[in-house]
Design an enzyme around this catalytic site. Structure first.
Site, PDB file in Angstrom:
ATOM      1  N   PHE A 159       0.872  -1.456  -0.098  1.00 54.52           N
ATOM      2  CA  PHE A 159       0.039   0.109   0.172  1.00 54.52           C
ATOM      3  C   PHE A 159       1.003   1.399   0.030  1.00 54.52           C
ATOM      4  CE2 PHE A 159       0.865  -0.238   4.521  1.00 54.52           C
ATOM      5  CZ  PHE A 159       1.050   0.980   4.844  1.00 54.52           C
TER       6      PHE A 159
ATOM      7  N   LYS B 289      -1.206  -6.971  -9.539  1.00 56.53           N
ATOM      8  CA  LYS B 289      -2.189  -7.034  -8.085  1.00 56.53           C
ATOM      9  C   LYS B 289      -1.476  -6.075  -7.246  1.00 56.53           C
ATOM     10  CE  LYS B 289      -3.220  -8.141  -4.581  1.00 56.53           C
ATOM     11  NZ  LYS B 289      -3.507  -7.550  -3.574  1.00 56.53           N
TER      12      LYS B 289
ATOM     13  N   GLU C 123      -4.943  -3.795  -2.133  1.00 61.60           N
ATOM     14  CA  GLU C 123      -6.555  -3.358  -2.166  1.00 61.60           C
ATOM     15  C   GLU C 123      -6.700  -2.368  -1.620  1.00 61.60           C
ATOM     16  OE1 GLU C 123      -4.730  -5.662  -0.797  1.00 61.60           O
ATOM     17  OE2 GLU C 123      -5.544  -6.260   1.198  1.00 61.60           O
TER      18      GLU C 123
ATOM     19  N   SER D 200       5.207  -7.134   3.134  1.00 58.52           N
ATOM     20  CA  SER D 200       5.632  -7.483   4.502  1.00 58.52           C
ATOM     21  C   SER D 200       6.594  -8.727   4.555  1.00 58.52           C
ATOM     22  CB  SER D 200       4.552  -7.744   5.720  1.00 58.52           C
ATOM     23  OG  SER D 200       3.749  -8.626   5.250  1.00 58.52           O
TER      24      SER D 200
ATOM     25  N   CYS E 290       9.767   1.701   3.585  1.00 61.34           N
ATOM     26  CA  CYS E 290      10.411   0.530   3.926  1.00 61.34           C
ATOM     27  C   CYS E 290      11.852   1.090   4.064  1.00 61.34           C
ATOM     28  CB  CYS E 290      10.456  -0.468   2.621  1.00 61.34           C
ATOM     29  SG  CYS E 290      10.999   0.218   0.962  1.00 61.34           S
TER      30      CYS E 290
ATOM     31  N   GLU F 223       9.344  -4.095  12.846  1.00 57.77           N
ATOM     32  CA  GLU F 223       9.103  -3.144  12.135  1.00 57.77           C
ATOM     33  C   GLU F 223       7.427  -2.300  12.783  1.00 57.77           C
ATOM     34  OE1 GLU F 223       7.652  -3.792   8.205  1.00 57.77           O
ATOM     35  OE2 GLU F 223       8.910  -2.217   7.394  1.00 57.77           O
TER      36      GLU F 223
HETATM   37  P1  NAD Z   1       1.346  -6.798   2.798  1.00 57.64           P
HETATM   38  O1  NAD Z   1       2.351  -7.817   2.947  1.00 57.64           O
HETATM   39  O2  NAD Z   1       0.301  -6.501   3.995  1.00 57.64           O
HETATM   40  O3  NAD Z   1       0.688  -6.674   1.451  1.00 57.64           O
HETATM   41  C1  NAD Z   1       1.478  -6.762   0.397  1.00 57.64           C
HETATM   42  C2  NAD Z   1       0.562  -7.243  -0.685  1.00 57.64           C
HETATM   43  O4  NAD Z   1       0.523  -8.487  -0.514  1.00 57.64           O
HETATM   44  C3  NAD Z   1      -0.752  -6.722  -0.998  1.00 57.64           C
HETATM   45  O5  NAD Z   1      -0.897  -6.657  -2.448  1.00 57.64           O
HETATM   46  C4  NAD Z   1      -1.659  -7.453  -0.542  1.00 57.64           C
HETATM   47  O6  NAD Z   1      -2.874  -7.535  -0.829  1.00 57.64           O
HETATM   48  C5  NAD Z   1      -1.070  -8.862  -0.663  1.00 57.64           C
HETATM   49  N1  NAD Z   1      -1.275  -9.806   0.678  1.00 57.64           N
HETATM   50  C6  NAD Z   1      -1.413  -9.402   1.964  1.00 57.64           C
HETATM   51  N2  NAD Z   1      -1.551 -10.565   2.701  1.00 57.64           N
HETATM   52  C7  NAD Z   1      -1.282 -11.425   2.050  1.00 57.64           C
HETATM   53  C8  NAD Z   1      -1.235 -13.046   2.283  1.00 57.64           C
HETATM   54  N3  NAD Z   1      -1.547 -13.310   3.440  1.00 57.64           N
HETATM   55  N4  NAD Z   1      -1.174 -13.816   1.189  1.00 57.64           N
HETATM   56  C9  NAD Z   1      -0.825 -13.346   0.023  1.00 57.64           C
HETATM   57  N5  NAD Z   1      -0.864 -11.903  -0.386  1.00 57.64           N
HETATM   58  C10 NAD Z   1      -1.154 -10.893   0.607  1.00 57.64           C
HETATM   59  O7  NAD Z   1       2.215  -5.273   3.096  1.00 57.64           O
HETATM   60  P2  NAD Z   1       1.672  -3.894   3.115  1.00 57.64           P
HETATM   61  O8  NAD Z   1       1.114  -3.686   4.411  1.00 57.64           O
HETATM   62  O9  NAD Z   1       0.735  -3.706   2.010  1.00 57.64           O
HETATM   63  O10 NAD Z   1       2.712  -2.996   3.052  1.00 57.64           O
HETATM   64  C11 NAD Z   1       3.788  -2.559   4.091  1.00 57.64           C
HETATM   65  C12 NAD Z   1       5.074  -3.804   3.930  1.00 57.64           C
HETATM   66  O11 NAD Z   1       5.554  -3.342   2.771  1.00 57.64           O
HETATM   67  C13 NAD Z   1       6.104  -2.985   5.212  1.00 57.64           C
HETATM   68  O12 NAD Z   1       6.421  -4.464   5.709  1.00 57.64           O
HETATM   69  C14 NAD Z   1       7.048  -2.612   4.352  1.00 57.64           C
HETATM   70  O13 NAD Z   1       8.253  -2.514   4.865  1.00 57.64           O
HETATM   71  C15 NAD Z   1       7.174  -3.369   3.281  1.00 57.64           C
HETATM   72  N6  NAD Z   1       7.647  -2.810   2.180  1.00 57.64           N
HETATM   73  C16 NAD Z   1       8.881  -3.193   1.670  1.00 57.64           C
HETATM   74  C17 NAD Z   1       9.627  -2.599   0.608  1.00 57.64           C
HETATM   75  C18 NAD Z   1      10.924  -3.064   0.214  1.00 57.64           C
HETATM   76  O14 NAD Z   1      11.463  -2.466  -0.741  1.00 57.64           O
HETATM   77  N7  NAD Z   1      11.485  -3.797   0.815  1.00 57.64           N
HETATM   78  C19 NAD Z   1       9.146  -1.459  -0.073  1.00 57.64           C
HETATM   79  C20 NAD Z   1       7.763  -1.025   0.250  1.00 57.64           C
HETATM   80  C21 NAD Z   1       7.021  -1.701   1.159  1.00 57.64           C
END
Ligand code: NAD
Length: 497
Positions: free
Chosen positions: A147, A171, A174, A224, A279, A381
Site C-alpha cells: 500500500f 495485483k 487493495e 511485509s 520501507c 517493524e
Molecule cells: P502486505 O504484505 O500486507 O501486502 C502486500 C501485498 O500482498 C498486497 O498486495 C496484499 O494484498 C498482499 N497480501 C497481503 N497479505 C497476503 C497474504 N497473506 N497472502 C498473499 N498476499 C497477501 O504489506 P503492506 O502492508 O501492503 O505494505 C507494508 C509492508 O511492505 C511493510 O512491511 C514494508 O516494509 C514493506 N515494503 C517493503 C519494501 C521493500 O522494498 N523492501 C518497499 C515497500 C514496502
C-alpha cells in the site's frame, strides 16, 4: 460511489464482490474496489499468455517507443495521480509527486531496453563456429505490491518487465487500487497492445492463485516479510522465478563528529516523512556517546513538534495519517509496549490534537529514548512515525547491533570522517547504505534490495538486476559448413582447438 474495476485486455471489468476503500485522512469510504474471483484470475492469466508471443516478437526499439509515450503521459497526469495516491494512502501531495518522479525514472531506464537487451557475440569460438547469447522474456509475470507506494513500487516492476517482452499481471494493494488502474489506462493510451498489461484486484486468494498458476513464470513481490517469505517459498516450490522484498528496520548511526543539525534535519524527514510508512524509513537512531544522544534528541524533538500533521491533500502539511484504523491501533500498541518495557517516551504522538479531533488515522511524531535491543519497539517493524534512540559507546558496537538485527534493508551513518564512513560501509550487513544520506534509495540505473529478512531471492528490484530477472539467457552456437565439406565422426567432447 465510484467503483474501481479491474483492467483486463484494456477493458474495465467488474466482479460482484467488493471492498471499501477509505480516505485515511477522515476515515470515510471513498470508493469500492472489485475483488477478483477464481474465474477472473484464470481469464487474466490466459489473456496475458495469449498476448505475450506477439509482444515478444515486437522489436525492442518499438517496445521502447511505448515506454517513451507512457513516460510523457505519466508526466502529463502527474497532478491527478498524486491526488489519487494522497486520497487513498494519506501521504502529502508533494510526497506523492516525489514517489511518482522516482517511479518515472524506472520508465526512463526501460526506454533504453534495446541497449540493455544487447547480447554477446564471439566470432570463431571454435573452427568456423560462432557463438552468441541473448536475453529472451520469461513469459507471463505477476507483480504484487504494497500500500505504501501505489505508483513507485509497481513502476519498479512492470515497465522493465514489459519492455523486455513479457506480459504482466499487476495485483496492487487493495487499500490503494486506483493508481494502478490509472497507469493501465495510460499504457493503453501509449499504444500497448491489449492483454500485455492487466490489473486484477484482490487479496490473499488472488495472490495464492497466481503463485500456483503454471502459466505465471515469475513473481515480483514487495510487502511485509511474512508474506514475502511465504510467496518466495510457494513460488519457488512451483518452479517460478521469484523476487520478494520484505519489511525493514533501518538504523542511522550518529557519530560524535557528525554535524548534528544536519543529522537532526535528515532524521526528521527519514523518520516522519510519509508517517514512517516507508520501507527505507529510519526508525532507529544509534547514537555513539551520551553527549551525542542528548544533543540529537533535543534537536529532533524541537523540530518534530513544529511539523504540520493533517490531510495530505491540504497545502502546507508535512505528514498525513496512517493507512487504516487497524494499523494505527497496532502502532499505538507498540507505544504502550515501549513504555511498559522501560523506554523513555520523550515525544508522544498520541498527544497530537489531530489524534483526538479527527476521524482520520493520525499519530503525531513520536520519539523513544534509551531503547534496548530486546524491546519489541526495537525488534519489530512498527511502520509508523516512531523514532527509537539507542545509545552505544562506539562505532563497533553500533555495527554489531545493526548486524544482529533480522532485517537488512537500508542504513546510514552521519559522520565527517571518511575513514569511519568507509569502515561502516564495508562492515555493515545491510543491502543499501548511506553516508550522510538518510534514505539511500539507489538511482533507477542501479538496483534496489535489502539483505537478510528484507529480501528473498537472488536479484534485486529495478535497474540492471531487473533485466536479468525478467529475461532468460540463451546461448546459441552456430556453424555453417561449406557445401564441399563433410564432417567426420567424432566421439570426443567438442573443444575449441
Ligand atoms: P502486505 O504484505 O500486507 O501486502 C502486500 C501485498 O500482498 C498486497 O498486495 C496484499 O494484498 C498482499 N497480501 C497481503 N497479505 C497476503 C497474504 N497473506 N497472502 C498473499 N498476499 C497477501 O504489506 P503492506 O502492508 O501492503 O505494505 C507494508 C509492508 O511492505 C511493510 O512491511 C514494508 O516494509 C514493506 N515494503 C517493503 C519494501 C521493500 O522494498 N523492501 C518497499 C515497500 C514496502
Amino acid at each position: 460511489m465510484t467503483n474501481v474495476s479491474h483492467r483486463i485486455a484494456g477493458e474495465p471489468v467488474s466482479t460482484p464482490a467488493t471492498l471499501d476503500v477509505f480516505n485515511p485522512a477522515d476515515g470515510q469510504v471513498i470508493r469500492q474496489v472489485a475483488l477478483a474471483d477464481t474465474d477472473l484470475v484464470n481469464d487474466v492469466i490466459r489473456i496475458a499468455r495469449e498476448a505475450q508471443p506477439a509482444w515478444q516478437a515486437t522489436p525492442p526499439a518499438r517496445r521502447a517507443q511505448v515506454m517513451f509515450r507512457f513516460k510523457a503521459l505519466l508526466e502529463r497526469d502527474a497532478a491527478e495521480i498524486a491526488r489519487l495516491i494522497s486520497e487513498e494512502h494519506g501521504k502529502t501531495l508533494d510526497d506523492a509527486l516525489g514517489e511518482l518522479r522516482r517511479g518515472i525514472e524506472n520508465v526512463e531506464y526501460a526506454c533504453g531496453v534495446p541497449e540493455l537487451l544487447k547480447g554477446d557475440y564471439s566470432h570463431d569460438a571454435g573452427p568456423r563456429i560462432d557463438s552468441f547469447s541473448n536475453h529472451q522474456p520469461v513469459g507471463v509475470v505477476a507483480g504484487i505490491t504494497p500500500f505504501n507506494f501505489p505508483a513507485m513500487v509497481p513502476l519498479w516492476m512492470f515497465p522493465m518487465a514489459i519492455a523486455c517482452g513479457n506480459s504482466f499481471i499487476l495485483k496492487p494493494s487493495e487499500q490503494v487500487p486506483s493508481t494502478a488502474v490509472k497507469m493501465a489506462d495510460l499504457l493503453q493510451e501509449a499504444g500497448l497492445p491489449e492483454g500485455v498489461f492487466n490489473v486484477v484486484h484482490g487479496q490473499r486468494e488472488v495472490v495464492e492463485q497466481l503463485i500456483d498458476a503454471p502459466d505465471v513464470r515469475a513473481l515480483s513481490f514487495v510487502g511485509s516479510t511474512p508474506v514475502a517469505r511465504a510467496l518466495y517459498e510457494g513460488g519457488t516450490r512451483n518452479g517460478k522465478r521469484v523476487q520478494a522484498l520484505g519489511g525493514a528496520k533501518n538504523h542511522a548511526v550518529v557519530l560524535p563528529d557528525a554535524n548534528l543539525d544536519n543529522a537532526a534535519n535528515a532524521l526528521i524527514g527519514a523518520a516522519y516523512g510519509s508517517a514512517g510508512e516507508r520501507c527505507m524509513a529510519i526508525s532507529v537512531a544509534v547514537c555513539v556517546g551520551d553527549e551525542t544522544a542528548d544533543a540529537l534528541v533535543d534537536k529532533v524533538v524541537a523540530r518534530a513538534r513544529d511539523l504540520n500533521v493533517g490531510p495530505g491533500t491540504e497545502d502546507g502539511m508535512d505528514m498525513g495519517p496512517l493507512i487504516n484504523a487497524g494499523h494505527r491501533d497496532k502502532v499505538f500498541g507498540y507505544l504502550n509496549a515501549g513504555v511498559e518495557a522501560g523506554a523513555e517516551l520523550v515525544l508522544d504522538g498520541r498527544e497530537h490534537p489531530m489524534v483526538s479531533h479527527s476521524d482520520g488515522y493520525y499519530l503525531g511524531p513520536t520519539l523513544f529514548d534509551r531503547v534496548k535491543a530486546d524491546m519489541s519497539i526495537y525488534t519489530d517493524e512498527i511502520f509508523g512515525p516512531v523514532l527509537c534512540v539507542v545509545r552505544v559507546s562506539s562505532l563497533d558496537e553500533a555495527i554489531q547491533l545493526i548486524n544482529a538485527h533480522r532485517y537488512g534493508n537500508g542504513t546510514c551513518v552521519f559522520t565527517q570522517s571518511g575513514e569511519a564512513g568507509r569502515v561502516f560501509a564495508d562492515a555493515i550487513e545491510v543491502g543499501m547504505v548511506g553516508i550522510n544520506v538518510p534514505l539511500p534509495v539507489p538511482a533507477a540505473y542501479h538496483s534496489f534490495g535489502g539483505w537478510k529478512e528484507s529480501l528473498f531471492g537472488d536479484l534485486h528490484a529495478y535497474g540492471p538486476d531487473s533485466v536479468r530477472f525478467y529475461t532468460r539467457r540463451k546461448a546459441v552456437t552456430q556453424r555453417w559448413p561449406s557445401s564441399e565439406h563433410t564432417d567426420v565422426v567424432r566421439l570426443t567432447f567438442p573443444a575449441s582447438s
